[in-house]
Motif scaffolding. Structure first.
Motif, PDB file in Angstrom:
ATOM      1  N   HIS A  44       0.827  -1.182   0.107  1.00  0.00           N
ATOM      2  CA  HIS A  44      -0.016   0.040   0.084  1.00  0.00           C
ATOM      3  C   HIS A  44       0.848   1.277   0.128  1.00  0.00           C
ATOM      4  O   HIS A  44       2.075   1.258  -0.405  1.00  0.00           O
ATOM      5  CB  HIS A  44      -1.026  -0.064   1.153  1.00  0.00           C
ATOM      6  CG  HIS A  44      -1.713  -1.239   1.366  1.00  0.00           C
ATOM      7  ND1 HIS A  44      -2.652  -1.479   0.368  1.00  0.00           N
ATOM      8  CD2 HIS A  44      -1.488  -2.523   2.099  1.00  0.00           C
ATOM      9  CE1 HIS A  44      -3.033  -2.856   0.550  1.00  0.00           C
ATOM     10  NE2 HIS A  44      -2.422  -3.309   1.674  1.00  0.00           N
ATOM     11  N   GLU A  61      -2.428   0.107   7.980  1.00  0.00           N
ATOM     12  CA  GLU A  61      -1.590  -1.010   7.423  1.00  0.00           C
ATOM     13  C   GLU A  61      -0.329  -0.242   6.608  1.00  0.00           C
ATOM     14  O   GLU A  61       0.834  -0.872   6.582  1.00  0.00           O
ATOM     15  CB  GLU A  61      -2.247  -1.797   6.291  1.00  0.00           C
ATOM     16  CG  GLU A  61      -1.417  -2.924   5.779  1.00  0.00           C
ATOM     17  CD  GLU A  61      -2.305  -3.767   5.022  1.00  0.00           C
ATOM     18  OE1 GLU A  61      -3.564  -3.480   4.607  1.00  0.00           O
ATOM     19  OE2 GLU A  61      -1.657  -4.499   4.155  1.00  0.00           O
ATOM     20  N   HIS A 115       2.510  -7.237   4.310  1.00  0.00           N
ATOM     21  CA  HIS A 115       1.032  -6.804   4.441  1.00  0.00           C
ATOM     22  C   HIS A 115       0.511  -7.108   5.908  1.00  0.00           C
ATOM     23  O   HIS A 115       1.217  -7.848   6.794  1.00  0.00           O
ATOM     24  CB  HIS A 115       0.211  -7.347   3.539  1.00  0.00           C
ATOM     25  CG  HIS A 115       0.386  -6.938   2.034  1.00  0.00           C
ATOM     26  ND1 HIS A 115      -0.455  -5.990   1.641  1.00  0.00           N
ATOM     27  CD2 HIS A 115       1.130  -7.074   1.109  1.00  0.00           C
ATOM     28  CE1 HIS A 115      -0.201  -5.703   0.347  1.00  0.00           C
ATOM     29  NE2 HIS A 115       0.971  -6.345   0.140  1.00  0.00           N
ATOM     30  N   PHE A 116      -0.533  -6.332   6.176  1.00  0.00           N
ATOM     31  CA  PHE A 116      -1.546  -6.730   7.315  1.00  0.00           C
ATOM     32  C   PHE A 116      -2.780  -7.069   7.006  1.00  0.00           C
ATOM     33  O   PHE A 116      -3.151  -6.649   5.814  1.00  0.00           O
ATOM     34  CB  PHE A 116      -1.297  -5.945   8.698  1.00  0.00           C
ATOM     35  CG  PHE A 116       0.073  -5.783   9.196  1.00  0.00           C
ATOM     36  CD1 PHE A 116       0.387  -6.572  10.404  1.00  0.00           C
ATOM     37  CD2 PHE A 116       1.028  -5.074   8.734  1.00  0.00           C
ATOM     38  CE1 PHE A 116       1.459  -6.634  10.958  1.00  0.00           C
ATOM     39  CE2 PHE A 116       2.282  -5.040   9.291  1.00  0.00           C
ATOM     40  CZ  PHE A 116       2.554  -5.871  10.394  1.00  0.00           C
ATOM     41  N   GLU A 191       1.286 -11.845   4.999  1.00  0.00           N
ATOM     42  CA  GLU A 191       0.208 -11.230   5.730  1.00  0.00           C
ATOM     43  C   GLU A 191       0.437 -11.752   7.363  1.00  0.00           C
ATOM     44  O   GLU A 191       0.055 -12.770   7.758  1.00  0.00           O
ATOM     45  CB  GLU A 191      -1.207 -11.719   5.259  1.00  0.00           C
ATOM     46  CG  GLU A 191      -1.575 -11.510   3.989  1.00  0.00           C
ATOM     47  CD  GLU A 191      -2.207 -10.057   3.762  1.00  0.00           C
ATOM     48  OE1 GLU A 191      -2.317  -9.121   4.843  1.00  0.00           O
ATOM     49  OE2 GLU A 191      -2.702  -9.527   2.823  1.00  0.00           O
TER      50      GLU A 191
HETATM   51 ZN   LIG Z   1      -2.338  -5.267   2.429  1.00  0.00          ZN
END
Ligand SMILES: [Zn+2]
Length: 353
Positions: A44, A61, A115-116, A191
Motif C-alpha cells: 500500500h 497498514e 502486509h497486514f 500477511e
Molecule cells: Zn495489504
C-alpha cells in the motif's frame, strides 16, 4: 628419441604449470558466493482510501508495512553477499506493476510483499502467506512460506498456512505475485496478522513488535537462502528445510468446504453448566484450522477457536448460560480458505434449566 622424450616431459610440465595456474582461479570462482538480491515491498502507500490498506483499532497498514520493511532491510543487510532494496521508501502510491518493474530492474532473486490483514466479518486471526500457483514459483514460495510461517508461529501468532489463489483470468489472483512472476521473479505476500481481531491485537500492541516482525522476516529469508553473517556470526549455510516439488499443473485454491463435520454431546455437568462436546472433521484438500460452536441452535456462534489440525476428533466444553431453553449444539469446521462445514444440530442431553 631423447629429444622427443624431453619435449614430452616439457609439455607435461608446461601443462601442469598451466593447470597449477588455472586451478586456484577456478577454486576461487567456485567458492565465491553469488550475491543475492532481495526486494522488499511495503504494501500500500499514498492517499485515498484504497491506498491506505487496512485501518482498524488505530492501526494503519501502509505505515506498519513500511516499519516492518525497514526493520527487515536493516536486519538482512547484516548478512554477507546480499543486497536489499525497497519498492517504496515514502508514503506514496506506486502501482503493483511498477513495484514488479523495480524488482526486475534490480535483477531481484525474490520479492517479499509485506502486509497486514483484515476480514469482512472481523472473525479471522493469525498469519498467512500467499504464493504463486505455478511451477517453480510455487515451489520457491511454498518452501520459503513454510519457513516464514514457522518463524511467525514461534512468536505466538496463529498460522493459517501457505496458500495459492487463481483469479478469473487463470493467473495468480494477487497483482504483486502476478506481476512479479510475469517478470520471472518469485514473490510471496506475507500477511503478518489481522488488525481487526482481538486475538492478534495484544501482539500488535506490544512495543517493538513491528521491528520484531521485520527481524523475523529477515531471519526466514536468511534461512531460505542459507545466508551467513560476519557481523552477527549467524550461519545458516547448513540450514535444511522441507523441499516442495514443482507442481505439474497450477495449484488452484480450495473451493470446497471441509468433507464433514460431526458432533455428539458426551455429557452435561449441571454444576459447571458445561456440555462436553466431541467434534470430528476432515478436509482432504486443506487443513481445518478453526471451529466455532453454537448452543442456541445456530442463532449465535462463539468466536473462532483454534482447531488442532493434527487431529480429526477433538473434545471441548461448551458453557450453557442460564435461561437457554433446549440448548442445541451446532458446530462449524473452517478450512484455511475460510470455508466451513456445519454439523447437524445436537440436543444437549441431561440438561435441566
Ligand atoms: Zn495489504
Amino acid at each position: 628419441m631423447k629429444k622427443s622424450i624431453i619435449s614430452f616431459v616439457l609439455t607435461i610440465v608446461i601443462l601442469l604449470g598451466l593447470l597449477g595456474a588455472t586451478t586456484p582461479i577456478k577454486a576461487e570462482a567456485a567458492s565465491a558466493t553469488k550475491n543475492i538480491v532481495i526486494v522488499i515491498d511495503p504494501g500500500h502507500g499514498g492517499t485515498g482510501e484504497r491506498n491506505l490498506g487496512a485501518q482498524y483499532n488505530g492501526f494503519s497498514e501502509k505505515e506498519m508495512t513500511m516499519q516492518v520493511a525497514n526493520a527487515m532491510k536493516e536486519e538482512l543487510e547484516k548478512y554477507d553477499n546480499v543486497s536489499v532494496y525497497l519498492t517504496r521508501t515514502t508514503d506514496t502510491f506506486i502501482s503493483l506493476e511498477d513495484r514488479a518493474v523495480t524488482a526486475q530492474n534490480l535483477n531481484a532473486d525474490f520479492m517479499f510483499s509485506i502486509h497486514f490483514n483484515a476480514s469482512l466479518e472481523h472473525d479471522f486471526y493469525g498469519s498467512e502467506i500467499w504464493t504463486s500457483a505455478f511451477g517453480s514459483f510455487y515451489k520457491k514460495g511454498a518452501e520459503f512460506g513454510q519457513i516464514m510461517s514457522d518463524e511467525l508461529g514461534n512468536l505466538g501468532l496463529y498460522q493459517k498456512g501457505v496458500k495459492t489463489k487463481i483469479g478469473k483470468t487463470g493467473k495468480d489472483y494477487y497483482g504483486i505475485i502476478r506481476q512479479s512472476v510475469a517478470r520471472d521473479i518469485p514473490c510471496v505476500i506475507i500477511e503478518h496478522a489481522y488488525l481487526d481481531h482481538g486475538y492478534d491485537l495484544p501482539f500488535l500492541n506490544t512495543a517493538g513488535f513491528l521491528k520484531t516482525l521485520g527481524v523475523t522476516d529477515a531471519t526466514a529469508v536468511a534461512k531460505y537462502f542459507k545466508l551467513t553473517s560476519k557481523t552477527t556470526g549467524a550461519d545458516y549455510s547448513n540450514y535444511s528445510f522441507k523441499t516442495v516439488s514443482i507442481p505439474k499443473t497450477r495449484l488452484s485454491q480450495d473451493f470446497t468446504e471441509p468433507d464433514y463435520c460431526k458432533v455428539s454431546c458426551v455429557s452435561y455437568d449441571s454444576n459447571s453448566r458445561n456440555a462436553l462436546i466431541e467434534m470430528s472433521t476432515k478436509d482432504s484438500q486443506s487443513p481445518v484450522i478453526y471451529f466455532s460452536y453454537s448452543y442456541d441452535g445456530g442463532k449465535t456462534y462463539s468466536i473462532l477457536q483454534m482447531w488442532d489440525r493434527t487431529k480429526e476428533t477433538q473434545s471441548f466444553n461448551v458453557n450453557i448460560p442460564k435461561g437457554v431453553v433446549s440448548p442445541t449444539i451446532i458446530c462449524r469446521a473452517y478450512n484455511n480458505y475460510e470455508l466451513y462445514k456445519e454439523s447437524e444440530p445436537v440436543l444437549v442431553t441431561g440438561y435441566t434449566n
